[in-house]
Design an enzyme around this catalytic site. Structure first.
Site, PDB file in Angstrom:
ATOM      1  N   TYR A   1      28.606 104.549  48.109  1.00 12.29           N
ATOM      2  CA  TYR A   1      29.181 103.441  48.872  1.00 12.29           C
ATOM      3  C   TYR A   1      30.683 103.676  48.928  1.00 12.29           C
ATOM      4  CZ  TYR A   1      24.802 100.765  48.416  1.00 12.29           C
ATOM      5  OH  TYR A   1      23.494 100.339  48.483  1.00 12.29           O
TER       6      TYR A   1
ATOM      7  N   LYS B   1      19.206  94.141  49.677  1.00 10.47           N
ATOM      8  CA  LYS B   1      18.426  93.039  49.117  1.00 10.47           C
ATOM      9  C   LYS B   1      17.298  92.500  50.005  1.00 10.47           C
ATOM     10  CE  LYS B   1      20.098  92.345  45.094  1.00 10.47           C
ATOM     11  NZ  LYS B   1      19.744  93.748  44.768  1.00 10.47           N
TER      12      LYS B   1
ATOM     13  N   TYR C   1      22.656  94.527  41.651  1.00 11.55           N
ATOM     14  CA  TYR C   1      22.057  95.580  42.458  1.00 11.55           C
ATOM     15  C   TYR C   1      20.613  95.858  42.033  1.00 11.55           C
ATOM     16  CZ  TYR C   1      22.014  99.667  45.517  1.00 11.55           C
ATOM     17  OH  TYR C   1      21.732 100.556  46.529  1.00 11.55           O
TER      18      TYR C   1
HETATM   19  P1  RFL Z   1      10.190  92.048  59.167  1.00  2.41           P
HETATM   20  O1  RFL Z   1      10.203  93.394  58.522  1.00  2.41           O
HETATM   21  O2  RFL Z   1      11.174  91.765  60.231  1.00  2.41           O
HETATM   22  O3  RFL Z   1       8.714  91.809  59.703  1.00  2.41           O
HETATM   23  C1  RFL Z   1       8.391  90.737  60.553  1.00  2.41           C
HETATM   24  C2  RFL Z   1       7.160  91.115  61.329  1.00  2.41           C
HETATM   25  O4  RFL Z   1       6.745  90.017  62.120  1.00  2.41           O
HETATM   26  C3  RFL Z   1       6.408  90.481  63.410  1.00  2.41           C
HETATM   27  N1  RFL Z   1       6.529  89.356  64.345  1.00  2.41           N
HETATM   28  C4  RFL Z   1       5.473  88.687  64.852  1.00  2.41           C
HETATM   29  N2  RFL Z   1       4.155  88.840  64.664  1.00  2.41           N
HETATM   30  C5  RFL Z   1       3.323  87.991  65.330  1.00  2.41           C
HETATM   31  N3  RFL Z   1       3.762  87.025  66.158  1.00  2.41           N
HETATM   32  C6  RFL Z   1       5.091  86.837  66.368  1.00  2.41           C
HETATM   33  N4  RFL Z   1       5.505  85.881  67.188  1.00  2.41           N
HETATM   34  C7  RFL Z   1       5.997  87.683  65.698  1.00  2.41           C
HETATM   35  N5  RFL Z   1       7.349  87.788  65.672  1.00  2.41           N
HETATM   36  C8  RFL Z   1       7.640  88.796  64.862  1.00  2.41           C
HETATM   37  C9  RFL Z   1       7.369  91.618  63.655  1.00  2.41           C
HETATM   38  O5  RFL Z   1       6.908  92.516  64.662  1.00  2.41           O
HETATM   39  C10 RFL Z   1       7.401  92.261  62.280  1.00  2.41           C
HETATM   40  O6  RFL Z   1       6.412  93.237  62.119  1.00  2.41           O
HETATM   41  O7  RFL Z   1      10.365  90.882  58.085  1.00  2.41           O
HETATM   42  P2  RFL Z   1       9.931  90.828  56.545  1.00  2.41           P
HETATM   43  O8  RFL Z   1       8.504  91.232  56.352  1.00  2.41           O
HETATM   44  O9  RFL Z   1      10.400  89.523  56.073  1.00  2.41           O
HETATM   45  O10 RFL Z   1      10.765  91.978  55.836  1.00  2.41           O
HETATM   46  C11 RFL Z   1      12.167  91.906  55.725  1.00  2.41           C
HETATM   47  C12 RFL Z   1      12.764  93.315  55.712  1.00  2.41           C
HETATM   48  O11 RFL Z   1      12.243  94.062  56.795  1.00  2.41           O
HETATM   49  C13 RFL Z   1      14.289  93.281  55.778  1.00  2.41           C
HETATM   50  O12 RFL Z   1      14.802  92.247  54.972  1.00  2.41           O
HETATM   51  C14 RFL Z   1      14.908  94.606  55.301  1.00  2.41           C
HETATM   52  O13 RFL Z   1      14.564  95.658  56.153  1.00  2.41           O
HETATM   53  C15 RFL Z   1      16.416  94.477  55.191  1.00  2.41           C
HETATM   54  N6  RFL Z   1      17.067  95.747  54.842  1.00  2.41           N
HETATM   55  C16 RFL Z   1      17.066  96.222  53.545  1.00  2.41           C
HETATM   56  N7  RFL Z   1      16.423  95.543  52.584  1.00  2.41           N
HETATM   57  C17 RFL Z   1      16.369  96.024  51.314  1.00  2.41           C
HETATM   58  O14 RFL Z   1      15.788  95.379  50.430  1.00  2.41           O
HETATM   59  N8  RFL Z   1      16.942  97.222  50.952  1.00  2.41           N
HETATM   60  C18 RFL Z   1      17.609  97.970  51.863  1.00  2.41           C
HETATM   61  O15 RFL Z   1      18.061  99.066  51.527  1.00  2.41           O
HETATM   62  C19 RFL Z   1      17.715  97.462  53.213  1.00  2.41           C
HETATM   63  N9  RFL Z   1      18.350  98.166  54.155  1.00  2.41           N
HETATM   64  C20 RFL Z   1      17.682  96.511  55.833  1.00  2.41           C
HETATM   65  C21 RFL Z   1      18.331  97.721  55.448  1.00  2.41           C
HETATM   66  C22 RFL Z   1      17.656  96.117  57.157  1.00  2.41           C
HETATM   67  C23 RFL Z   1      18.265  96.901  58.105  1.00  2.41           C
HETATM   68  N10 RFL Z   1      18.160  96.437  59.438  1.00  2.41           N
HETATM   69  C24 RFL Z   1      17.763  97.245  60.515  1.00  2.41           C
HETATM   70  C25 RFL Z   1      18.177  95.012  59.684  1.00  2.41           C
HETATM   71  C26 RFL Z   1      18.962  98.513  56.373  1.00  2.41           C
HETATM   72  C27 RFL Z   1      18.958  98.101  57.719  1.00  2.41           C
HETATM   73  C28 RFL Z   1      19.688  98.986  58.675  1.00  2.41           C
HETATM   74  C1  PHB Z   2      19.084 102.746  53.234  1.00  7.24           C
HETATM   75  O1  PHB Z   2      18.793 103.796  52.648  1.00  7.24           O
HETATM   76  O2  PHB Z   2      18.638 102.488  54.369  1.00  7.24           O
HETATM   77  C2  PHB Z   2      19.985 101.769  52.596  1.00  7.24           C
HETATM   78  C3  PHB Z   2      20.400 101.987  51.299  1.00  7.24           C
HETATM   79  C4  PHB Z   2      21.250 101.081  50.690  1.00  7.24           C
HETATM   80  C5  PHB Z   2      21.692  99.974  51.397  1.00  7.24           C
HETATM   81  C6  PHB Z   2      21.265  99.749  52.687  1.00  7.24           C
HETATM   82  C7  PHB Z   2      20.409 100.659  53.304  1.00  7.24           C
HETATM   83  O3  PHB Z   2      22.552  99.114  50.796  1.00  7.24           O
END
Ligand code: RFL
Ligand code: PHB
Length: 394
Positions: free
Chosen positions: A201, A297, A385
């Site tokens: 980071y 998170k 973390y």
């Molecule tokens: P999701 O993964 O958004 O899944 C929601 C699902 O609902 C569907 N959906 C519907 N289905 C039926 N009818 C409808 N009307 C619907 N509307 C939507 C969608 O198609 C989808 O399949 O939510 P969920 O399950 O709560 O999961 C949350 C996580 O995906 C999210 O918090 C994380 O990805 C966030 N995040 C990270 N979290 C971590 O714990 N560690 C990480 O390292 C981390 N890195 C990240 C991230 C999120 C990122 N982005 C793109 C926001 C890095 C990035 C870049």
């Molecule tokens: C990732 O690998 O996508 C990633 C890792 C750490 C973070 C966010 C995203 O804090």
């Protein structure tokens, strides 16, 4: 169609919930608006807290994670060319994290659900959740060109930030807390071994950068970019040049370059919807709250919510007491707000705020120096973390 628990959304929250319920003999139906390939390919999180790893193992979904996931015992903070390692086990009494992509968690859970679990319908879009105040809530949905109704005892909205479940909470009862950030992350995947064996980071005058990974041969990297940036504005060489500048060190560390296979921009937002329950509708994961990704998170919070719900429902079946179900929102929100605070702090610690004064810039560096020089400050970061306790009850 009828079931005990109607689950809207097959992201990590919905898929894990279906698995946990199935293991306890509770029926569910999962409705997912997108197709299977989309759900399995969406590039997102990479870091699993110890508690998340333990839950996946206990749910019988940890086999490939244990084979292919990478255990990480620390991260590196980089600023002014200096490198400072945060040693998780030493600072937390033995905790660590696992680098195992969300795509892989979802693939594993989808496969298990289709083999062993209840119905998981892809391309089934929920249109609305109705009747949450009564004892027969329903999900209206469209599947294979037809409208249908799923009647349930409980509905769990796991449909992410842009889903429909949250809309079933009357506006007069909703409280929302939000912060938008003036920057986002440009994220890339590249076919090149990670340039460091732990996540880096980096705080730099030109903005934040993060070095992460997906496997021993695939790197995942991010750059802070102004809000509203289009990923197409950034050529591959420009991305590598910028990463090199922001990750630069005073020693002989070098960034390895490789072929970029994907490129996208993520906006950054903090958001909480309270309460997380309305009658027989429960909100879980991104449907209820969003954190900026700096603290890694989001996925872990989603896991905490569905574990809390599943435990509460099992407790009701075992004892007849709805006490835990009634406390769902409060129980989840305590952990959610700790993660909100941590993610906000990590974001402020490492990003360049375009509106920051020179004074604020110096305070930011002083914060980093404090973490590098005080065991107590470093331990606070390491505890946050590696994760706050799951399903903590009063
Ligand atoms: P999701 O993964 O958004 O899944 C929601 C699902 O609902 C569907 N959906 C519907 N289905 C039926 N009818 C409808 N009307 C619907 N509307 C939507 C969608 O198609 C989808 O399949 O939510 P969920 O399950 O709560 O999961 C949350 C996580 O995906 C999210 O918090 C994380 O990805 C966030 N995040 C990270 N979290 C971590 O714990 N560690 C990480 O390292 C981390 N890195 C990240 C991230 C999120 C990122 N982005 C793109 C926001 C890095 C990035 C870049
Ligand atoms: C990732 O690998 O996508 C990633 C890792 C750490 C973070 C966010 C995203 O804090």
């Amino acid at each position: 169609m009828r079931t005990t628990v109607g689950i809207v959304g097959a992201g990590p929250a919905g898929l894990l919930l279906a698995r946990l319920l199935h293991r306890s003999g509770i029926g569910s139906v999962v409705l997912e608006s997108r197709d299977r390939a989309h759900v399995e390919r969406r590039q997102r999180a990479g870091v699993l807290e110890q508690g998340t790893v333990d839950v996946l193992r206990a749910a019988g979904a940890g086999e490939r994670m244990d084979r292919e996931g990478l255990r990480h015992d620390g991260i590196e903070l980089r600023y002014r060319g200096e490198r400072h390692r945060i040693d998780f086990p030493a600072l937390t009494g033995g905790r660590s994290v696992m680098v195992y992509a969300q795509t892989e968690v979802c693939k594993d859970l989808v496969a298990l659900q289709l083999e062993e679990g209840g119905p998981l319908l892809f391309e089934a879009e929920a249109l609305a959740v109705e009747g949450a105040e009564g004892d027969r809530p329903r999900v209206r949905f469209r599947h294979e060109g037809r409208e249908d109704v799923l009647e349930c005892d409980y509905v769990v909205g796991c449909d992410g930030f842009r889903g429909v479940a949250r809309k079933a909470v009357p506006a007069a009862l909703s409280r929302t807390y939000e912060r938008a950030y003036p920057f986002g992350w440009l994220g890339i995947l590249a076919d090149v071994p990670p340039s460091h064996d732990e996540l880096v980071y980096a705080r730099h005058d030109r903005g934040f950068a993060l070095l992460s990974m997906r496997s021993p041969t695939v790197s995942r990297l991010y750059l802070q970019v102004p809000a509203g940036t289009d990923a197409g504005e950034w050529g591959d060489e420009a991305i590598w040049d910028e990463l090199e500048r922001r990750l630069e060190t005073a020693d002989d560390w070098r960034l390895r370059r490789g072929t970029i296979t994907s490129k996208s921009v993520t906006p950054m937002r903090s958001y909480v919807h309270e309460p997380m329950r309305h009658g027989r509708l429960f909100l879980a994961g991104d449907a209820a709250h969003i954190v900026p990704p700096t603290g890694a998170k989001g996925l872990n919070l989603a896991v905490g919510d569905v574990v809390t719900f599943a435990d509460a429902l099992i407790h009701l079946g075992d004892t007849g007491s709805a006490e835990r179900l009634d406390a769902y929102s409060e129980t989840c929100l305590r952990r959610v707000w700790q993660a909100e605070r941590f993610s906000y702090d990590m974001t402020a610690l490492l990003h360049r705020d375009p509106a920051a004064t020179p004074f604020e810039d110096r305070v930011q560096l002083a914060r980093l120096e404090r973490i590098a020089s005080s065991r107590a400050a470093a331990a606070d970061l390491a505890e946050g973390y590696t994760g706050f306790p799951l399903g903590e009850r009063r």
